[in-house]
Write a protein that holds these residues in place. Sequence first.
Motif, PDB file in Angstrom:
ATOM      1  N   ALA A  56       0.829  -1.207   0.000  1.00  0.00           N
ATOM      2  CA  ALA A  56       0.000   0.000   0.000  1.00  0.00           C
ATOM      3  C   ALA A  56       0.863   1.255   0.000  1.00  0.00           C
ATOM      4  N   LEU A 107      -2.621   4.746   3.629  1.00  0.00           N
ATOM      5  CA  LEU A 107      -3.905   4.288   4.131  1.00  0.00           C
ATOM      6  C   LEU A 107      -4.599   5.414   4.887  1.00  0.00           C
ATOM      7  N   ILE A 129     -10.836   0.869   7.001  1.00  0.00           N
ATOM      8  CA  ILE A 129      -9.495   1.313   6.650  1.00  0.00           C
ATOM      9  C   ILE A 129      -9.328   1.124   5.145  1.00  0.00           C
ATOM     10  N   LYS A 130      -8.855   2.138   4.450  1.00  0.00           N
ATOM     11  CA  LYS A 130      -8.594   2.034   3.019  1.00  0.00           C
ATOM     12  C   LYS A 130      -7.089   1.948   2.794  1.00  0.00           C
ATOM     13  N   LEU A 131      -6.642   0.882   2.148  1.00  0.00           N
ATOM     14  CA  LEU A 131      -5.252   0.707   1.768  1.00  0.00           C
ATOM     15  C   LEU A 131      -5.150   0.996   0.275  1.00  0.00           C
ATOM     16  N   CYS A 132      -4.486   2.078  -0.077  1.00  0.00           N
ATOM     17  CA  CYS A 132      -4.524   2.581  -1.451  1.00  0.00           C
ATOM     18  C   CYS A 132      -3.182   2.435  -2.154  1.00  0.00           C
ATOM     19  N   THR A 157      -7.612  -0.412  -4.377  1.00  0.00           N
ATOM     20  CA  THR A 157      -7.912   0.090  -3.038  1.00  0.00           C
ATOM     21  C   THR A 157      -8.598  -1.023  -2.269  1.00  0.00           C
ATOM     22  N   THR A 181     -10.070  -2.620   1.445  1.00  0.00           N
ATOM     23  CA  THR A 181     -10.725  -2.122   2.656  1.00  0.00           C
ATOM     24  C   THR A 181     -10.720  -3.188   3.740  1.00  0.00           C
ATOM     25  N   TYR A 240      -3.759  11.025   6.800  1.00  0.00           N
ATOM     26  CA  TYR A 240      -3.318   9.876   6.014  1.00  0.00           C
ATOM     27  C   TYR A 240      -2.045   9.329   6.655  1.00  0.00           C
TER      28      TYR A 240
END
Length: 215
Positions: free
Chosen positions: A16, A19, A28-31, A36, A38, A100
Amino acid sequence: MRPDHLIIRLADLCKADYLCYDYARCQIKLCSSRETLTVQAASLDEFFDAAALLLGCSITGRKKAYGMMMHQKKQLPIILSRSLPLCFLPTASHLDPDLYYVNYERIASILPLKIHSVQNEGALDDGLSLPERPAQEPVGPASCPGSKSSPLSAFVFDKENRPQASGDAKAQKNRAMIVFKDGLALKAGSLNGMARNYHRLNWYLKRLYSSQSSQ
């Protein structure tokens, strides 16, 4: 959150770019540039605590050690693993809703926002787009284990190791654009603050590596 719920997520954490927490969905968003992911969690703290338990460490202990050594009280990094390294730098204060956490190992460069916007006219400010790579790649000697270039090559440091923008960056507002190794970009608060915190974490990890290798 049960720690076993995160077993398949540790590899995703390493990949990632950054996040963040989605308050509306309690996720939680791991981008990254490719996807992406979650994870359901009550808070970022709960997520990091569960991940730390899987890696056999304590977030509280790591923060206390870092704060004492670096004489820092605010915006402390999350150091989940010092050997990988797997560390996350906050872009704002703990109470900021736009907080972030950026993956230290995935950072390619930290640029003034306006300079990045000129080089990448189509980039969005929310960090969820995939802009073109910066026209100028970072140059300079390796600054951390496993790194081929320094994300802080646009800066010089004074005697107290405080980052000072050089060249055109002096004329820009104090806003940062973090560009990751896969090309994703994220607008992330204070330029000097992000550069300073990156430099501090970089120095801390290098010191840990040198102390371990000498034993």
